[in-house]
Structure formats: structure tokens, C-alpha cells
Scaffold this active site. Structure first.
Site, short mmCIF file in Angstrom:
data_model
loop_
_atom_site.label_atom_id
_atom_site.label_comp_id
_atom_site.label_asym_id
_atom_site.label_seq_id
_atom_site.Cartn_x
_atom_site.Cartn_y
_atom_site.Cartn_z
N PHE A 53 -14.50 -55.18 -9.50
CA PHE A 53 -14.68 -55.85 -8.22
C PHE A 53 -15.73 -55.07 -7.43
O PHE A 53 -15.51 -53.93 -7.04
CB PHE A 53 -13.40 -55.96 -7.39
CG PHE A 53 -13.64 -56.71 -6.11
CD1 PHE A 53 -13.58 -58.10 -6.08
CD2 PHE A 53 -13.99 -56.05 -4.95
CE1 PHE A 53 -13.87 -58.81 -4.91
CE2 PHE A 53 -14.28 -56.75 -3.78
CZ PHE A 53 -14.21 -58.13 -3.76
N ASP A 59 -19.16 -46.90 -7.67
CA ASP A 59 -18.71 -47.69 -6.53
C ASP A 59 -17.42 -47.06 -6.02
O ASP A 59 -16.34 -47.29 -6.54
CB ASP A 59 -18.50 -49.16 -6.94
CG ASP A 59 -18.03 -50.03 -5.76
OD1 ASP A 59 -17.62 -49.46 -4.72
OD2 ASP A 59 -18.07 -51.27 -5.89
N LYS A 119 -16.11 -49.52 3.43
CA LYS A 119 -14.75 -49.52 3.96
C LYS A 119 -14.46 -48.38 4.94
O LYS A 119 -14.82 -48.49 6.09
CB LYS A 119 -13.76 -49.57 2.79
CG LYS A 119 -13.86 -50.92 2.06
CD LYS A 119 -12.65 -51.28 1.26
CE LYS A 119 -12.68 -52.75 0.83
NZ LYS A 119 -13.18 -53.00 -0.50
C1 LIG Z 1 -14.14 -54.00 -0.97
C2 LIG Z 1 -15.00 -53.59 -2.10
C3 LIG Z 1 -16.33 -54.02 -2.21
C4 LIG Z 1 -16.93 -55.02 -1.26
O1 LIG Z 1 -16.93 -54.61 0.06
P1 LIG Z 1 -17.10 -55.68 1.24
O2 LIG Z 1 -17.23 -54.85 2.47
O3 LIG Z 1 -15.88 -56.55 1.23
O4 LIG Z 1 -18.33 -56.47 0.93
C5 LIG Z 1 -17.07 -53.53 -3.27
N1 LIG Z 1 -16.56 -52.67 -4.16
C6 LIG Z 1 -15.29 -52.24 -4.09
C7 LIG Z 1 -14.78 -51.27 -5.11
C8 LIG Z 1 -14.46 -52.69 -3.07
O5 LIG Z 1 -13.19 -52.29 -3.02
#
Ligand SMILES: *Cc1c(COP(=O)(O)O)cnc(C)c1O
Length: 401
Positions: free
Chosen positions: A141, A226, A255
């Protein structure tokens, strides 16, 4: 109708149904607790998917935001502003890197990482134009943009959004052999989550992440981590990769970087890599704005002391131990996690993850389900041990009913 029912009916009539929230309408929040429009209090064990690592209404973060609101909030990058240099310097230092490229949301930062890797591939590695490939993992994700969902393996995230962006190769998460075999001369990057959050808090087998590091280094391929959800204290370290002693070429952060106050994201890397951009080649109106920088600077200052990481490690050990006791007891099949972050697979006979989340809500505990029968637990790192234990008690009540 109750205030809750009225608010939900109105939201359903006037908003796209791209979410299915639990039927609770929050009016205020503090620390690990949220209060709904009818005055009921709930323990927040989701923390905005880790955006609220420092809790709701954190005094230091709110004060930093308020002070900056009174000075200047937006300049655009057409001009310099006086919080920008500190933000980039401090964030680079926290990451042990050299350069920062600020954006707003996580997806934008991932897009930025993809663009950086492609440009680096053409300008530095010498990949023939248009041939760059990025390897990603199954069940990833990384966000919701058209390019990012092009390399998702989740049909819900992907269906009906084609044509899809080419240039990505998907290999099974945790499988080094598959990764090695997928690499070619045109591979510019491997993009992975050190722990897969949305997939259900999947921790890869020991040795996988160091293996990815070794392979990418050998093949002159960028390792993009990520850490949008796993980073900034959640697992008991600043970065989840630290548990395996791994340093990537690029961190993607989001985040918690905005302290639950404003959206702040960034790509953090070396000067060799982020140096590929020239003026006009990438950007964002709001990226690196003064308000974002002021809040993020306070987040970084809080992380530099290590106290939140330590807290997440200590309380996390407790959480994992308590959840571990539930595993194999009939109600819970498996528990995975690290630090204050856990995925709990509920026995399907007990109900779906959604049903368990609804029953927990009735017990005044808020969590989020994922992939059928998994619930995710990620309390704010500021939660007290007493509150965490209270939440675990409510979970045991629901599972034994
Ligand atoms: C939440 C998340 C994203 C996307 O972030 P948004 O601010 O919702 O666009 C990307 N990678 C990971 C691992 C995430 O948990």
C-alpha cells in the site's frame, strides 16, 4: 433521530461513499481519547493510521501551529521563508541523510520517490530513455494516485482505474529470490514498506530487509523505504528499518510528520540522488509551507530525544505480549507486529474484522479492520499503560462474548 444518526445520514447524502466509517461522530479529542457528539468517550487505538503518533491535541504541536498561524502560513516556493531551511536541515539530520524534498500527502511523496528514481535512472545510472523499471512488493500500500494503484495487487484499490501506468514489476513480499530474478539493467529502484501496514501489519522474515539492501547495492538500484506508516516512532525506533540495521537510499515519510495537525510528507535522501532535480522539474504549491514546517519541526524535536521511540518500544513489548497470549486461544488465529503496532487475525467464526470493530466500538474502543478478519491496533504513542490495558480488557471481553 439522535445527533449521531442525523450527522451520518447527512454525510451519506452529501459525500462520495469511498469510505465506510464506523458509526461514531467525533466532536473533540485529547491524547488517546475521542469524544463523540453525544458526549461518549472512546479510546483511539488507530491514531489516524499513525498520523496521530503524538496523540490528539498534543500541547507542543498545537502551540507550534498557533504561533506559526499568527506569523505566516503560506508563501509558495516562489519565495524563501524562514522555517524552511531549519525543517530540511533537521529532518535530514534525523534521517542521517543530506537532502529533503517536501510534499503534503503520503501519495505525493511516493510519486516524488518514483519520479526521483526514474530521473536518477536516466541521468545517473544511464538507463535508456523510457525503459526504467521499479520493483514493488505484492500486497503493497503506497497510496491512491493513478500511478500508485497501477502497481497495487488489491482489486478494490485498482479496478476500473485503467489504463495503468507501466514501468513497475511486482514480486512477492519477503521473497529475495524473486526480487533477484526480477532485477535487470533497467531496474532503477526497489520500493517497499519495511512492515506492510494496510496488508495487516505484515513483518517480513528476518534477513529479508538486509537482503534487499545487499541486492540493491550490488546492482546499483535505489532502495526506497516507504516508512510513511512504520516510521517516526511507531515500531519503537525512529525507522522500522533500524530493527534490522538497514539504511535505505531514500526514506518516504508522511503521516506522523504532520503531527496529526497538517498534512506533511517528504522524500529524504542523499545529495547525489535528490540532486537530480532542477528548478521547474517537480513541485507543489503547499509542499514545505511555513505552517507545515513549523509543526514538523516540533515533531522532529520531539523525536530527537528518543523518548517516544522508547515509550513505543516498552509499551509495545507489553502490547505484543498481551496479544500473544490471545493467539491460539480459539478467538485469535495470529498476531503480528512490532512496537505499538499490531495486526490481529480474528477467527472467522467470531465474525468479520468489521463486526469485531463495531463490537469494540460499543465497548468504547476504536480500531479499524483490514482484509476481512484482521484488526489493526496502533494507539497513539502517548497512551498510558492503564488506558492500553483498559483497551486490551475490552478486546478480551469482545473476543470472549
Ligand atoms: C498512508 C500511506 C500512504 C499514503 O499516504 P496518504 O497521505 O494517505 O496519501 C503511503 N504509504 C504507506 C505505507 C501508508 O501507510
Amino acid at each position: 433521530m439522535s445527533a449521531t444518526e442525523t450527522a451520518i445520514a447527512s454525510a451519506e447524502a452529501h459525500s462520495a461513499h469511498n469510505y465506510h466509517p464506523l458509526p461514531v461522530v467525533v466532536a473533540s479529542a485529547e491524547g488517546a481519547w475521542m469524544t463523540d457528539v453525544e458526549g461518549r468517550r472512546y479510546l483511539d487505538l488507530l491514531a489516524g493510521y499513525s498520523a496521530l503518533n503524538f496523540g490528539h491535541g498534543n500541547r507542543r504541536l498545537i502551540d507550534a501551529a498557533k504561533a506559526q498561524l499568527e506569523r505566516v502560513t503560506l508563501t509558495s516556493r516562489a519565495f524563501h521563508h524562514d522555517r524552511f531551511a531549519d525543517f530540511c536541515t533537521e529532518l535530514a539530520a534525523l534521517c542521517g541523510m543530506e537532502m529533503v524534498l517536501p510534499m503534503n500527502t503520503g501519495a505525493e511523496a511516493v510519486e516524488t520517490a518514483v519520479k526521483t528514481a526514474r530521473k536518477w535512472g536516466y541521468r545517473v545510472k544511464g538507463v535508456p530513455d523510457g525503459m526504467a523499471k521499479i520493483i514493488v512488493a505484492s500486497d503493497n500500500f503506497h497510496g491512491r494516485t493513478t500511478t500508485i494503484i497501477s502497481f497495487s495487487t488489491d482489486p478494490e484499490a485498482r479496478a476500473d482505474y485503467g489504463p495503468y501506468t507501466p514501468g513497475f514489476e511486482i514480486v512477492p513480499y519477503g521473497d529475495l529470490t524473486a526480487l533477484r530474478e526480477a532485477m535487470t539493467e533497467n531496474t532503477v529502484a526497489v520500493l517497499i514498506e519495511p512492515i506492510q501496514g494496510e496488508a495487516g501489519v505484515l513483518v517480513p522474515p528476518a534477513g529479508y530487509l538486509p537482503g534487499v539492501r545487499e541486492l540493491t547495492r550490488e546492482r546499483n538500484v535505489l532502495f526506497i523505504a516507504d516508512e510513511i506508516q512504520s516510521g517516526l516512532g511507531r515500531t519503537g525506533r525512529t525507522f522500522a528499518l533500524e530493527h534490522e540495521g538497514v539504511v535505505p537510499d531514500m526514506y518516504v515519510l508522511g503521516k506522523a510528520l504532520g503531527g496529526g495537525v497538517v498534512p506533511v510528507s517528504a522524500v529524504v535522501s542523499s545529495a547525489d540522488i535528490l540532486g537530480v532535480f532542477k528548478p521547474g522539474e517537480h513541485g507543489s504549491t503547499f509542499g514545505g509551507n511555513p505552517l507545515a514546517c513549523a509543526v514538523a519541526l516540533e515533531v522532529i524535536a520531539m523525536l530527537r530525544t528518543g523518548e517516544y521511540q522508547e515509550r513505543a518500544a516498552e509499551l509495545g513489548d507489553h502490547l505484543q505480549r498481551e496479544l500473544g497470549l490471545l493467539a491460539g486461544g480459539g478467538a485469535v488465529e495470529t498476531v503480528r507486529g512490532r512496537g505499538l503496532w499490531a495486526g490481529v487475525d480474528i477467527a472467522p467464526a467470531l465474525g468479520t474484522g468489521r463486526e469485531i470493530s463495531e463490537r469494540l466500538m460499543e465497548e468504547r474502543v476504536l480500531v479499524k479492520d483490514t482484509h476481512g478478519s484482521t484488526i489493526r491496533i496502533a494507539p497513539p504513542l502517548v497512551i498510558s499503560k492503564e488506558d492500553l490495558d483498559w483497551g486490551l480488557d475490552r478486546l478480551r471481553t469482545v473476543l470472549s462474548a
